[in-house]
Design an enzyme around this catalytic site. Structure first.
Site, PDB file in Angstrom:
ATOM      1  CG  HIS A  49      -0.157   0.390   2.648  1.00 35.94           C
ATOM      2  ND1 HIS A  49       0.456   1.203   3.339  1.00 35.94           N
ATOM      3  CD2 HIS A  49       0.489  -0.815   3.085  1.00 35.94           C
ATOM      4  CE1 HIS A  49       0.790   1.241   3.743  1.00 35.94           C
ATOM      5  NE2 HIS A  49       1.513  -0.434   4.208  1.00 35.94           N
ATOM      6  CG  HIS A 104      13.065  -4.903 -14.479  1.00 36.60           C
ATOM      7  ND1 HIS A 104      13.302  -5.018 -15.909  1.00 36.60           N
ATOM      8  CD2 HIS A 104      11.750  -5.224 -14.460  1.00 36.60           C
ATOM      9  CE1 HIS A 104      12.724  -6.383 -15.288  1.00 36.60           C
ATOM     10  NE2 HIS A 104      12.188  -6.609 -15.196  1.00 36.60           N
TER      11      HIS A 104
HETATM   12  O1  JB2 Z   1      15.106  -1.354 -30.278  1.00 32.50           O
HETATM   13  C1  JB2 Z   1      15.368  -2.018 -29.593  1.00 32.50           C
HETATM   14  C2  JB2 Z   1      15.645  -2.866 -29.723  1.00 32.50           C
HETATM   15  N1  JB2 Z   1      16.680  -3.063 -28.355  1.00 32.50           N
HETATM   16  C3  JB2 Z   1      16.897  -4.555 -28.496  1.00 32.50           C
HETATM   17  N2  JB2 Z   1      13.835  -1.888 -30.783  1.00 32.50           N
HETATM   18  C4  JB2 Z   1      13.633  -3.059 -31.302  1.00 32.50           C
HETATM   19  N3  JB2 Z   1      12.323  -3.085 -31.877  1.00 32.50           N
HETATM   20  N4  JB2 Z   1      13.822  -4.900 -30.561  1.00 32.50           N
HETATM   21  C5  JB2 Z   1      15.156  -4.374 -30.031  1.00 32.50           C
HETATM   22  N5  JB2 Z   1      15.405  -5.293 -29.458  1.00 32.50           N
HETATM   23  C6  JB2 Z   1      15.326  -6.546 -29.305  1.00 32.50           C
HETATM   24  O2  JB2 Z   1      15.463  -6.585 -28.259  1.00 32.50           O
HETATM   25  C7  JB2 Z   1      16.826  -7.306 -29.467  1.00 32.50           C
HETATM   26  O3  JB2 Z   1      17.372  -7.838 -30.698  1.00 32.50           O
HETATM   27  C8  JB2 Z   1      15.976  -8.790 -29.287  1.00 32.50           C
HETATM   28  O4  JB2 Z   1      15.980 -10.032 -29.826  1.00 32.50           O
HETATM   29  C9  JB2 Z   1      15.293  -8.090 -27.891  1.00 32.50           C
HETATM   30  C10 JB2 Z   1      15.669  -8.562 -26.498  1.00 32.50           C
HETATM   31  O5  JB2 Z   1      15.502 -10.049 -26.000  1.00 32.50           O
HETATM   32  P1  JB2 Z   1      16.810 -10.415 -25.355  1.00 32.50           P
HETATM   33  O6  JB2 Z   1      16.130 -11.602 -24.911  1.00 32.50           O
HETATM   34  O7  JB2 Z   1      18.153 -10.570 -25.167  1.00 32.50           O
HETATM   35  O8  JB2 Z   1      15.978  -9.755 -23.684  1.00 32.50           O
HETATM   36  P2  JB2 Z   1      14.691  -9.408 -23.397  1.00 32.50           P
HETATM   37  O9  JB2 Z   1      14.801  -7.907 -23.018  1.00 32.50           O
HETATM   38  O10 JB2 Z   1      13.523  -9.415 -24.081  1.00 32.50           O
HETATM   39  O11 JB2 Z   1      14.802 -10.114 -21.601  1.00 32.50           O
HETATM   40  C11 JB2 Z   1      15.534  -9.714 -20.852  1.00 32.50           C
HETATM   41  O12 JB2 Z   1      14.591  -8.925 -19.512  1.00 32.50           O
HETATM   42  C12 JB2 Z   1      14.067 -10.343 -18.814  1.00 32.50           C
HETATM   43  C13 JB2 Z   1      12.702  -9.027 -18.265  1.00 32.50           C
HETATM   44  C14 JB2 Z   1      15.717 -11.093 -20.754  1.00 32.50           C
HETATM   45  O13 JB2 Z   1      16.463 -11.782 -19.650  1.00 32.50           O
HETATM   46  C15 JB2 Z   1      14.866 -12.581 -19.380  1.00 32.50           C
HETATM   47  O14 JB2 Z   1      14.833 -13.283 -18.699  1.00 32.50           O
HETATM   48  C16 JB2 Z   1      13.881 -11.158 -18.649  1.00 32.50           C
HETATM   49  N6  JB2 Z   1      13.235 -12.002 -18.269  1.00 32.50           N
END
Ligand code: JB2
Length: 212
Positions: free
Chosen positions: A144, A153
């Protein structure tokens, strides 16, 4: 596409995006048009959603369409990337709605701003405020009267007790616990598993139990 639903495009097609795709499908409020990602090959699929190209396609995809956007990158230990992407997309006039998993519990007196993502099992208690583009990740608890800023995050399983404030851009690691009434500064980082019993200044990094 279902004409009755608003459309949404995800920016990013990694792990965080998968969690969001699941949330959006379960919520049944938006039709997912696809994913923009500069590393994934157009035409491939993530959880059966098509990769449409990179960010440069947003203008063309939103022409004549009422299109919403979702920041699909999580940015572990780095909240600046999500902030920059959020501001860029909003600058194009594209709406970034709050997304709340149907299995999250959000008090009716809590305030949730645009672009906030509340994942499965998260709990947000009365009179807490969550500012724009903040992630309350899987199973995290905001008790609360908390004031949670923008572009933060809060990782899975973190517990923020009542009356805490967290500054813009902070990162609260997985399973961290913060006792009641604590102030966490802007862009601070609280490491996973920390127990926070004292205020944390802006830009500081703390870890351990008690966190130092
Ligand atoms: O500026 C962007 C950009 N930067 C990275 N624009 C767009 N459209 N896409 C972007 N990306 C893309 O996000 C990358 O090319 C990659 O495909 C994706 C990030 O994927 P990744 O699995 O590396 O990280 P995440 O941020 O989705 O997940 C992390 O954070 C989560 C909170 C992981 O570590 C997870 O385990 C965690 N749960």
């Amino acid at each position: 596409m279902n004409a009755n639903k608003d459309r949404i495009i995800l920016f990013g097609g990694g792990g965080h995006a998968k969690v969001l795709i699941d949330l959006i499908l379960l919520g049944n409020e938006y039709e997912i048009m696809g994913i923009l990602d500069y590393q994934l090959k157009p035409g491939t699929r993530v959880l059966d959603m098509p990769v449409l190209g990179d960010d440069s396609r947003i203008s063309e995809l939103s022409v004549g369409n009422s299109v919403n956007a979702c920041i699909g990158i999580g940015g572990v230990k780095d909240t600046l990337k999500r902030k920059a992407l959020f501001e860029k997309i909003r600058g194009l006039g594209v709406l970034i709605p709050a997304l709340i998993h149907p299995a999250a519990t959000v008090s009716g007196s809590a305030s949730i701003f645009g672009g906030v993502q509340v994942m499965a099992g998260a709990i947000i208690q009365p009179d807490s405020v969550i500012q724009e583009n903040t992630i309350i990740n899987t199973g995290a608890i905001i008790d609360h009267d908390c004031s949670i800023g923008s572009h933060i995050h809060v990782c899975p399983g973190a517990v923020i007790s009542g009356g805490c404030s967290i500054g813009d851009g902070a990162f609260i690691g997985t399973g961290a616990s913060i006792i009641n009434g604590i102030n966490i500064g802007k862009n601070a980082l609280v490491a996973a598993g920390s127990i926070v019993i004292n205020d944390v200044p802006d830009n500081a990094e703390v870890m351990g139990a008690p966190a130092k």
